[in-house]
Design a protein around this motif. Structure first.
Motif, PDB file in Angstrom:
ATOM      1  N   ARG A 149      61.450 -96.732 -50.887  1.00 57.52           N
ATOM      2  CA  ARG A 149      61.847 -96.174 -49.592  1.00 57.52           C
ATOM      3  C   ARG A 149      62.642 -94.881 -49.761  1.00 57.52           C
ATOM      4  O   ARG A 149      62.502 -93.951 -48.974  1.00 57.52           O
ATOM      5  N   ASP A 153      60.622 -92.460 -47.653  1.00 58.51           N
ATOM      6  CA  ASP A 153      61.202 -92.364 -46.313  1.00 58.51           C
ATOM      7  C   ASP A 153      62.452 -91.505 -46.248  1.00 58.51           C
ATOM      8  O   ASP A 153      62.917 -91.186 -45.142  1.00 58.51           O
ATOM      9  N   ALA A 157      60.229 -87.573 -46.625  1.00 60.23           N
ATOM     10  CA  ALA A 157      60.371 -87.360 -45.179  1.00 60.23           C
ATOM     11  C   ALA A 157      61.291 -86.182 -44.894  1.00 60.23           C
ATOM     12  O   ALA A 157      61.022 -85.374 -43.994  1.00 60.23           O
ATOM     13  N   GLU A 172      57.911 -86.407 -36.601  1.00 59.88           N
ATOM     14  CA  GLU A 172      57.610 -87.772 -37.046  1.00 59.88           C
ATOM     15  C   GLU A 172      58.299 -88.065 -38.376  1.00 59.88           C
ATOM     16  O   GLU A 172      58.821 -89.166 -38.586  1.00 59.88           O
ATOM     17  N   THR A 176      61.112 -90.961 -39.334  1.00 56.11           N
ATOM     18  CA  THR A 176      61.015 -91.853 -40.489  1.00 56.11           C
ATOM     19  C   THR A 176      62.308 -91.819 -41.298  1.00 56.11           C
ATOM     20  O   THR A 176      62.834 -92.852 -41.713  1.00 56.11           O
TER      21      THR A 176
END
Length: 285
Positions: A149, A153, A157, A172, A176
């Motif tokens: 993650r 993320d 991200a 978007e 995230t």
């Protein structure tokens, strides 16, 4: 012998991934024995910084020495001259970059691994000694999930969100990122570390991601995004607390991280660059 991943599977940087592992005993070839191995890291690289933090938590200065490299490679192709002999001894006719991190076997003069997740696991599993259990068996899947993650993320991200709206997916990506931070913030509402009362590799992964986010990614995010990111107060208080821990603080140099990033980044600077979430150097004063 270290395993070299086929060129079709190599990362974009072009440096081969050596994937040898430290085994349980002599039959494994590379087995855990004091003073046999050496870690070569450049802490201005966020991946190396995570390795240095885990090394510090385990207290391995004597058992497995840490060789700290300069913040920037000293060769035009992005190589470290000091690492060139290790790469050339480990891959026949090797001509690519000699990059950090490197876990080296001083007995053979060859590379065991350049793969960050494997190096972290082997430090935790094979060289723990009297140090904390950084990879408790009951939490291994959760630690791997948190590491993934952090990579996707948070790091990726944040990269995408920092494209300043040039890509329609930037918003978007920010969503995230914020969702990942909110989850971590909630975890830390009632505990000092992510998985309980002591540090694990989960904390090493997340702390490294937060350092990179506030040191590097914020320069490419707008002010509104940074204020939303900074709103996760338990998470950033945790990051500040870890920054004061000797194992995390010892090799932390946020200016070096930023200089290294700027040396190869051509992204546009945004208003978020003026917003600093954590005073990472407070513990040094």
């Amino acid at each position: 012998m270290p395993v070299v991943v086929p060129s079709s599977l190599l990362p974009a940087a072009g440096s081969p991934a050596f994937r040898g592992r430290i085994g349980r005993d002599a039959a494994s070839g590379h087995y855990a024995v004091p003073h046999r191995y050496r870690l070569h890291v450049a802490p201005a690289d966020p991946d190396c910084l995570r390795i240095a933090a885990a090394h510090g938590l385990l207290g391995l200065d004597t058992v497995l020495p840490l060789h700290v490299l300069p913040e920037r490679p000293d060769a035009p192709d992005g190589s470290y001259t000091a690492l060139r002999p290790l790469y050339e001894a480990s891959a026949h006719l090797y001509t690519g970059p000699a990059a950090a991190p490197v876990l080296a076997d001083t007995w053979t003069g060859r590379i065991v691994s350049t793969h960050v997740p494997d190096i972290l696991r082997d430090l935790a599993l094979r060289f723990r000694g009297d140090g904390p259990d950084l990879l408790p068996e009951e939490h291994r899947e959760e630690i791997d999930a948190l590491a993934d993650r952090c990579a996707h993320d948070i790091h990726r991200a944040a990269q995408h969100a920092g494209e300043l709206g040039l890509d329609g997916g930037a918003e978007e990506a920010l969503d995230t990122l914020l969702a990942a931070l909110a989850d971590l913030d909630a975890r830390l509402a009632d505990r000092p570390y992510l998985l309980g009362t002591g540090p694990t590799l989960a904390d090493v992964h997340v702390w490294g991601a937060l350092v990179r986010l506030d040191t590097v990614h914020r320069w490419h995010l707008d002010a509104g995004a940074l204020h939303r990111i900074a709103g996760h107060r338990a998470l950033w208080a945790y990051a500040q607390r870890l920054a004061a821990h000797p194992a995390f603080a010892r090799h932390l140099d946020t200016e070096a991280l930023l200089r290294r990033h700027r040396a190869h980044c051509r992204g546009r600077e945004a208003a978020g660059a003026a917003i600093r979430i954590v005073d990472w150097d407070a513990s040094r004063r």
